[in-house]
Scaffold this motif. Structure first.
Motif, mmCIF file in Angstrom:
data_model
loop_
_atom_site.group_PDB
_atom_site.id
_atom_site.type_symbol
_atom_site.label_atom_id
_atom_site.label_comp_id
_atom_site.label_asym_id
_atom_site.label_seq_id
_atom_site.Cartn_x
_atom_site.Cartn_y
_atom_site.Cartn_z
ATOM 1 N N LEU A 1 2.814 -6.430 -9.647
ATOM 2 C CA LEU A 1 3.647 -6.301 -8.450
ATOM 3 C C LEU A 1 2.908 -5.583 -7.323
ATOM 4 O O LEU A 1 3.063 -5.928 -6.142
ATOM 5 N N ILE A 2 2.112 -4.588 -7.696
ATOM 6 C CA ILE A 2 1.348 -3.860 -6.680
ATOM 7 C C ILE A 2 0.353 -4.802 -6.006
ATOM 8 O O ILE A 2 0.226 -4.818 -4.771
ATOM 9 N N ARG A 3 -0.342 -5.599 -6.807
ATOM 10 C CA ARG A 3 -1.304 -6.535 -6.231
ATOM 11 C C ARG A 3 -0.601 -7.557 -5.319
ATOM 12 O O ARG A 3 -1.081 -7.874 -4.221
ATOM 13 N N ASN A 4 0.536 -8.073 -5.780
ATOM 14 C CA ASN A 4 1.274 -9.038 -4.959
ATOM 15 C C ASN A 4 1.765 -8.408 -3.656
ATOM 16 O O ASN A 4 1.751 -9.050 -2.590
ATOM 17 N N ARG B 1 -10.813 -1.361 -8.750
ATOM 18 C CA ARG B 1 -9.711 -1.310 -7.800
ATOM 19 C C ARG B 1 -10.181 -0.609 -6.538
ATOM 20 O O ARG B 1 -10.906 0.392 -6.575
ATOM 21 N N ALA B 2 -9.731 -1.084 -5.414
ATOM 22 C CA ALA B 2 -10.111 -0.485 -4.136
ATOM 23 C C ALA B 2 -9.322 0.803 -3.945
ATOM 24 O O ALA B 2 -8.126 0.845 -4.197
ATOM 25 N N VAL C 1 0.919 -9.570 0.129
ATOM 26 C CA VAL C 1 1.939 -9.904 1.134
ATOM 27 C C VAL C 1 1.716 -9.096 2.404
ATOM 28 O O VAL C 1 1.766 -9.636 3.526
ATOM 29 N N VAL C 2 1.455 -7.806 2.237
ATOM 30 C CA VAL C 2 1.240 -6.946 3.405
ATOM 31 C C VAL C 2 -0.004 -7.399 4.169
ATOM 32 O O VAL C 2 -0.016 -7.453 5.413
ATOM 33 N N ALA D 1 3.224 3.623 -6.420
ATOM 34 C CA ALA D 1 3.221 3.088 -7.781
ATOM 35 C C ALA D 1 1.810 3.054 -8.353
ATOM 36 O O ALA D 1 1.591 3.363 -9.529
ATOM 37 N N ASP D 2 0.849 2.710 -7.516
ATOM 38 C CA ASP D 2 -0.539 2.665 -7.972
ATOM 39 C C ASP D 2 -1.030 4.065 -8.342
ATOM 40 O O ASP D 2 -1.725 4.253 -9.343
ATOM 41 N N LYS D 3 -0.667 5.070 -7.550
ATOM 42 C CA LYS D 3 -1.050 6.456 -7.852
ATOM 43 C C LYS D 3 -0.430 6.912 -9.176
ATOM 44 O O LYS D 3 -1.065 7.610 -9.969
#
Length: 223
Positions: free
Chosen positions: A162-165, A221-222, A169-170, A206-208
């Motif tokens: 979901l984070i990648r999606n 991951r960037a 989108v952004v 969420a990524d953090k």
């Protein structure tokens, strides 16, 4: 006249000190005097040792066959004679030492000196059920932890997707705005941009969280 020399022996007490100690501590115990028949005492000792060996074995829920094997006998006949005191001179000293270790009892207990059977030897088979119950609970807890781990990993994988999606989108909205300068003048453009910014913020949080709890690898991951 010369002074009288002090002839008191080292460690000895004067008469008044002996009297004081007698009042405070009581009279010294009388020495034990044995005048019985040694042969009868031998028979009684063998009987007590045999009975205590049998009692210690039963405390461990061991059969004579299994106990004899652990004590070093090839069969149980010798142990049976010792426990039954049928052979008056059949208790070797090495057996007492081994029995104390195998049964986990004190040597004083085996000789009948005391009734406290507790020793520092092996864990008794009578407490095996405690260890088995503990092992069952440990396996149950490990199974639950393993299930929770699998569920957490699955949720983490979906969250990572979901984070990648969300990032895609952004980024797509940002690219569209860059290619279409009049985008900001279109209806609902502000709403789309605001929601995209909130989506990007939640994706970062969420990524953090995933990184903080080490639920996903950070390599590649960037930042």
């Amino acid at each position: 006249m010369t002074d009288s020399a002090d002839t008191t022996l080292p460690g000895a007490h004067s008469a008044w000190m002996e009297h004081l100690l007698l009042i405070q501590e009581g009279p010294p115990p009388s020495p034990e005097i044995f005048n019985g028949d040694p042969k009868q005492e031998q028979l009684e000792a063998v009987r007590i040792i045999g009975a205590r060996l049998r009692e210690a074995r039963e405390l461990n829920n061991l059969s004579q066959i299994l106990a004899a094997r652990r004590l070093g006998y090839s069969n149980s006949s010798k142990l049976s004679k010792i426990e039954g005191a049928t052979d008056t001179y059949s208790v070797p000293l090495w057996l007492i030492i081994r029995a104390a270790k195998v049964y986990g009892v004190s040597i004083d207990f085996l000789f009948g000196v005391c009734d406290d059977w507790e020793g520092s030897g092996a864990i008794r088979s009578t407490n095996t059920w405690v260890l088995e119950a503990w092992e069952r609970m440990r396996q149950r807890d490990l199974s639950i932890l393993d299930q929770v781990h699998c569920e957490v990993v699955e949720v983490a994988e979906h969250t990572s997707a979901l984070i990648r999606n969300a990032e895609e989108v952004v980024q797509a909205i940002s690219d569209y705005r860059a290619r279409h300068p009049s985008f900001d003048e279109t209806p609902m453009s502000g709403t789309v941009v605001g929601r995209a910014e909130r989506l990007a913020q939640h994706a970062q949080e969420a990524d953090k969280a995933l990184r903080r709890y080490r639920l996903v690898p950070t390599a590649g991951r960037a930042e």
